[in-house]
Design a protein around this motif. Structure first.
Motif, PDB file in Angstrom:
ATOM      1  N   ALA A 171       0.848  -1.304  -0.177  1.00 26.78           N
ATOM      2  CA  ALA A 171      -0.065   0.044  -0.169  1.00 26.78           C
ATOM      3  C   ALA A 171       0.833   1.129  -0.046  1.00 26.78           C
ATOM      4  CB  ALA A 171      -1.076  -0.116   1.383  1.00 26.78           C
ATOM      5  N   ALA A 180      -3.907   7.342  -3.254  1.00 32.40           N
ATOM      6  CA  ALA A 180      -4.434   6.107  -4.127  1.00 32.40           C
ATOM      7  C   ALA A 180      -4.703   4.945  -2.892  1.00 32.40           C
ATOM      8  CB  ALA A 180      -3.444   5.909  -5.123  1.00 32.40           C
ATOM      9  N   GLY A 181      -5.909   4.635  -2.868  1.00 30.90           N
ATOM     10  CA  GLY A 181      -6.347   3.477  -2.166  1.00 30.90           C
ATOM     11  C   GLY A 181      -6.152   3.732  -0.567  1.00 30.90           C
ATOM     12  N   TYR A 182      -6.659   2.606   0.203  1.00 31.00           N
ATOM     13  CA  TYR A 182      -6.477   2.723   1.407  1.00 31.00           C
ATOM     14  C   TYR A 182      -5.096   2.634   2.113  1.00 31.00           C
ATOM     15  CZ  TYR A 182     -11.657   1.132   1.550  1.00 31.00           C
ATOM     16  OH  TYR A 182     -12.952   1.198   1.310  1.00 31.00           O
ATOM     17  N   ASP A 183      -5.004   3.609   3.068  1.00 28.32           N
ATOM     18  CA  ASP A 183      -3.526   3.850   3.990  1.00 28.32           C
ATOM     19  C   ASP A 183      -3.443   2.487   4.850  1.00 28.32           C
ATOM     20  OD1 ASP A 183      -1.237   4.328   4.839  1.00 28.32           O
ATOM     21  OD2 ASP A 183      -1.954   6.573   5.135  1.00 28.32           O
ATOM     22  N   LEU A 184      -2.987   1.276   4.283  1.00 26.07           N
ATOM     23  CA  LEU A 184      -2.781   0.173   5.196  1.00 26.07           C
ATOM     24  C   LEU A 184      -1.828   0.347   6.236  1.00 26.07           C
ATOM     25  CD1 LEU A 184      -3.348  -2.765   2.716  1.00 26.07           C
ATOM     26  CD2 LEU A 184      -5.107  -1.739   4.214  1.00 26.07           C
TER      27      LEU A 184
END
Lengths: 421, 518
Positions: A171, A180-184
């Motif tokens: 991530a 961009a996208g979830y902050d894992l």
């Protein structure tokens, strides 16, 4: 687990990873014996290893250097330790972009050495010497510098993790700005290895300030401590650290760290001396104990606490904690980033369990009244058994659901984290 | 793929009407009308009549956010005033399997608040109270509809401000900022929304109200808040936010530097960062962007500049003075032919006006344009800017560059005239090629505008199927029913509990010929 299945598991693990050995007493995690220890050499190998472990229902505890293996609750079981010490390379230091890409088994000190050659630093302190990057992330350790630049959540920009089922996922990325996208990354920071095994991390870096100075001043009461901290945080000296220490004998010290250009630090030091008033002193080097967890002051260890509160709650927390300790007849040392609302507490190893439990519950209550919490970071086994280590956790149901999704079989460090996760 | 922007009258759809992928991303009108009716009844019980909109004409005013070429009329709009009302509506949505989309001021540039035709739009603009400014804690507690700049206005008398400053800060809401993890010109030094939101009350997609984080740091347990910030409304709706307030700096210096070329300006940027100076902001505009800004706001930027940098330094006076000398020297060393220091607030405002008006100003030199948002490592700036220039000259599509140079966040403005046949498609192509450039240089497909519906198709270029599936685990934990802003961020949402596997059908975008197969 039976001997037979362990043998079968060992065969499977060995075909996934070239370095698999029997666990020794030294490998125990918070007193829980470990059957096997595997040292994968890459993210891919870690994936294979976890897939094999999943196939045999093994519980897995990830380990960097094991410096904080006593933190949190002991795991219910620890069949396999995944030791990341062979993955200790600093992969890429892009000095012009102020980022570093590192394997999770790298020592924080090695990362600092590498980026230091370009006059840069990873702005994470090292309260536990010898920590690896993975261990720092899993336990979310921080030190005095958090006042100025924050903690791992403010610095980690990308990560690669291996899930309980062996799937490799990443991530974030390699640029400081990215939505961009979830902050894992945020999710794994401070998760005590219960969601996934981190194998690689990318951080943003900061320039090392050309000059730094430390201004300290004594205080005698909790009110004074609160007043001085407020004076500093609302001032224009822009400190990099605002530390508070209060020892059992009633002697207190506030410490202000300043970093910047030589001329700038000079003038800000003068302002800070004035703010702190009588008895304030400036030094080139940090005062003794700076950034050291108070239960590490002596080799004897003891019970380590982490107290948090809104900044305005500092006076009340210092006051109630110290009175609770006095009433219970045990010496309590408090030290931490008072300016950020974080304090660490140490009670001696031989403090009676009842006394520790009383200090914990009274102090937890006052932290809660000021928006914070108290966590028992590390403690002798009898204390561990007698107190609620993590305390109440809002949103625990949602956390359990996250755990259920990532690790439905509860094989990653089961029982180590909040609410028995 | 990216925001068509322009003046209200000239902004036109690039791709015709709302594209066919809308059925997966935005639902079909009339789907689950019984569910919508049930949620509408609950909403009317919970809140005054003016808070529930079902009239088709009124519904249409909510059909898009700041990315106006995607338009979907929601089935129902609600404007709750309290957490209880909002949670009640969400609970009803969960009960009846009705999707919902949260919306603040509707200024987002990636279609993140694009409504669902079969769903409810939850507008937070009536939750606009700044509950507390807690100077002693350096925090404020605000409701989601509060305008970004109003937090700063409330904190300024106390000597504080709210640092994240997207250029829409006069109208955008804190709730929207939280959903999108908004940035701004000053995040080079101060970080993004995720660094400044320290607590939130969240209405989960089941309608439960939970507290994440708060006034104190490092709450025990998973950092769910860190995951929710930037999740584009797919993990629930924040009903309050506890935000960090930052001390107003003692000194601010704003410098305008004119360069002959973007290469020179890029080199100066690298030199400044490399010297250890961390400015509050370094912004770049190229010749075309300067031309547009001059036409619109007469900012009087240096004559003949191929690029300008706007550099702002802030902090203790003694530090700023030293850093300013260093920055001035480095700019001159790298070919700055004119340096202009704002001597007062009026001059500072004029310098910033050119920069902040740039997006809108482009409307003066082009009837239509796409705002792109990509990120590259800062050191790749000169190379990527040259490649963009080549793309532009080979395609005949003009590109104006306005961007956050300090952190490598590009905002190329791809100009076109939609009245000319094929112009929109050509612009789309260039805009997409710019994103490819960002990805191939190790960058990101969005730095601050979000993925939304706009860039979902690009996610597989940046992430593997396993990466995306792992992110979906988070969504399944929060929203097993997939009702919270479904269809955003992820190109191929899978049902929670479904075994991950290969897709059997082509993605709708691919089928519709709107995107390549990746």
């Amino acid at each position: 687990m039976t001997t037979v299945s362990l043998d079968a598991a060992r065969t499977a693990l060995s075909s996934a990873c070239s370095d698999v050995a029997e666990g020794t007493p030294a490998d125990a995690v918070a007193g829980v014996p470990v059957a096997l220890v595997a040292r994968p050499a890459s993210t891919a190998e870690t994936g294979e290893l976890l897939r094999a472990a999943a196939g045999h229902g093994l519980t897995v505890v990830a380990r960097g250097r094991g410096t904080k293996s006593g933190w949190g609750r002991p795991p219910e079981r620890a069949d396999l330790v995944v030791d990341l010490s062979r993955m200790s390379a600093v992969l890429d230091h892009a000095a012009g972009d102020l980022i570093v890409d590192t394997q999770a088994g790298a020592l924080l000190a090695d990362v600092q050495r590498t980026v230091g050659t370009a006059g840069q630093r990873l702005a994470l302190d090292e309260p536990v010497p010898g920590s690896s990057i993975g261990g720092v992330l899993a336990t979310n350790t921080s030190g005095p510098g958090r006042f100025g630049v924050g903690t791992a959540r403010d610095l980690l920009i990308g990560c690669t993790v291996v899930r309980a089922d062996g799937v490799v996922a990443k991530a974030g990325g390699r640029v400081v700005k990215n939505v961009a996208g979830y902050d894992l990354g945020k999710l794994v920071i401070g998760s005590f290895g219960t969601l996934a095994v981190v194998t690689e991390a990318v951080f943003r870096l900061h320039p090392v300030p050309p000059a730094r100075r430390f201004v300290t001043a004594p205080f005698g009461t909790a009110e004074d401590a609160g007043r001085l901290v407020q004076a500093v945080v609302h001032s224009q000296v822009v400190p990099s650290a605002v530390e508070v220490e209060w020892r059992p004998d009633g002697a207190g010290t506030i410490g202000v760290g300043l970093g910047g250009t030589a001329a700038g630090v000079e003038s800000r030091t003068a302002s800070t001396l004035q703010l702190l008033g009588a008895g304030a002193e400036a030094a080139e080097e940090p005062p003794p104990g700076w950034g050291v967890l108070p239960w590490h002051d002596t080799a004897a260890g003891g019970t380590g606490l982490k107290l948090t509160c809104a900044i305005s709650g500092l006076t009340a927390v210092l006051d109630v904690a110290q009175r609770a300790a006095t009433d219970a007849g045990v010496p309590l040392t408090l030290r931490g980033s008072g300016g950020a609302g974080v304090l660490y507490g140490a009670l001696p190893a031989d403090a009676p369990v009842d006394a520790v439990a009383t200090v914990v519950s009274r102090t937890r209550a006052v932290c809660g009244e000021h928006g914070g919490a108290l966590v028992v970071v590390e403690a002798p086994a009898p204390v561990q058994a007698a107190v609620d280590v993590w305390g109440p956790v809002p949103a625990i149901d949602l956390m359990r659901r996250v755990k259920d999704q990532f690790d439905p079989e509860r094989r990653l460090a089961p029982g180590r984290f909040v609410g028995g996760i | 793929m990216s925001g068509t922007h322009g003046t209200e009258t000239t902004a036109g759809p690039v791709l015709g009407d709302t594209p066919p992928e809308a059925t997966s991303a935005t639902g079909e009108a009339g789907g689950n009308s019984a569910g919508i009716a049930a949620v509408g009844r609950v909403a009317r019980e919970l809140m005054p009549d003016t808070g529930v909109i079902q009239d088709p004409t009124q519904l249409r005013t909510y059909e898009c956010d700041g990315l106006a070429h995607y338009r979907v009329t929601p089935a129902l709009v609600v404007l709750p005033e309290t957490t209880e009302q909002l949670a009640g509506v969400v609970r009803a949505c969960a009960e009846h399997g009705v999707p919902f989309v949260a919306r603040g001021s509707g200024t987002g540039l990636s279609g993140g608040a694009l409504p669902r035709a079969d769903g409810v739009l939850v507008v937070t603009s009536r939750m606009r109270t700044i509950r507390e400014v807690r100077r002693a804690d350096q925090r404020a507690v605000v409701e989601p509809g509060v305008i970004n700049l109003d937090v700063t206005r409330a904190a300024t008398p106390e000597g504080y401000y709210y640092a994240p400053d997207p250029s829409s800060q006069q109208i955008c809401s804190i709730g929207g900022n939280l959903a999108e993890n908004s940035g701004g010109a000053h995040c080079l030094k101060y970080g993004f929304t995720s660094n400044h939101v320290l607590g939130a009350e969240l209405v989960t997609p089941q309608g439960d109200v939970v507290e994440l984080g708060g006034l104190a740091p490092d709450a025990p347990g998973y950092d769910l808040l860190g995951t929710v910030v930037g999740s584009e409304g797919t993990l629930g709706i924040a009903t309050t936010a506890t935000v960090r307030l930052v001390r107003l700096p003692e000194e601010v210096r704003t410098l305008l530097a004119g360069f002959r070329t973007t290469d020179d300006a890029g080199a100066a940027t690298s030199a400044i960062i490399g010297s250890g100076v961390l400015p509050a902001a370094i912004e770049m505009m190229d010749a075309l962007a300067i031309e547009a800004a001059e036409a619109a706001v007469h900012c009087n930027y240096p004559d003949g500049a191929g690029a300008v940098l706007v550099i702002e330094l802030d902090g203790p006076a003694a530090e700023v003075e030293h850093e300013y000398a260093e920055v001035e020297r480095l700019c001159q060393e790298h070919g700055a032919f004119e340096l202009r220091l704002a001597i007062d607030a009026t001059e500072r405002a004029l310098i910033w006006r050119g920069r902040k008006s740039a997006f809108a100003a482009v409307g003066r030199i082009s009837p239509d344009y796409i705002v792109q948002d990509g990120v590259i490592p800062r050191t790749a700036l000169p190379e990527v800017l040259r490649a963009i220039a080549e793309l532009s000259s080979s395609s005949g599509v003009r590109v104006a560059n306005v961007f956050h140079a300090g952190d490598g966040n590009l905002h190329p403005l791809v100009l076109f005239d939609d009245a000319k046949p094929g112009a929109g498609e050509a612009a789309e192509k260039v805009s997409g090629a710019i994103l490819d450039l960002c990805i191939s240089h190790g960058g990101a497909i969005t730095g601050e505008h979000g993925v939304g519906v706009d860039k979902a198709a690009y996610m597989p270029k940046m992430f593997t199927g396993d990466d995306l599936d792992t992110m979906q685990l988070v969504r399944c934990a929060f929203d097993p029913g997939n009702i919270s802003n479904p269809g955003k961020i992820f190109p191929t949402p899978r049902l929670c509990g479904e075994v991950p596997g290969k897709r059997k059908h082509a993605h709708p975008l691919v089928e519709a010929g709107l995107a390549d197969a990746f």
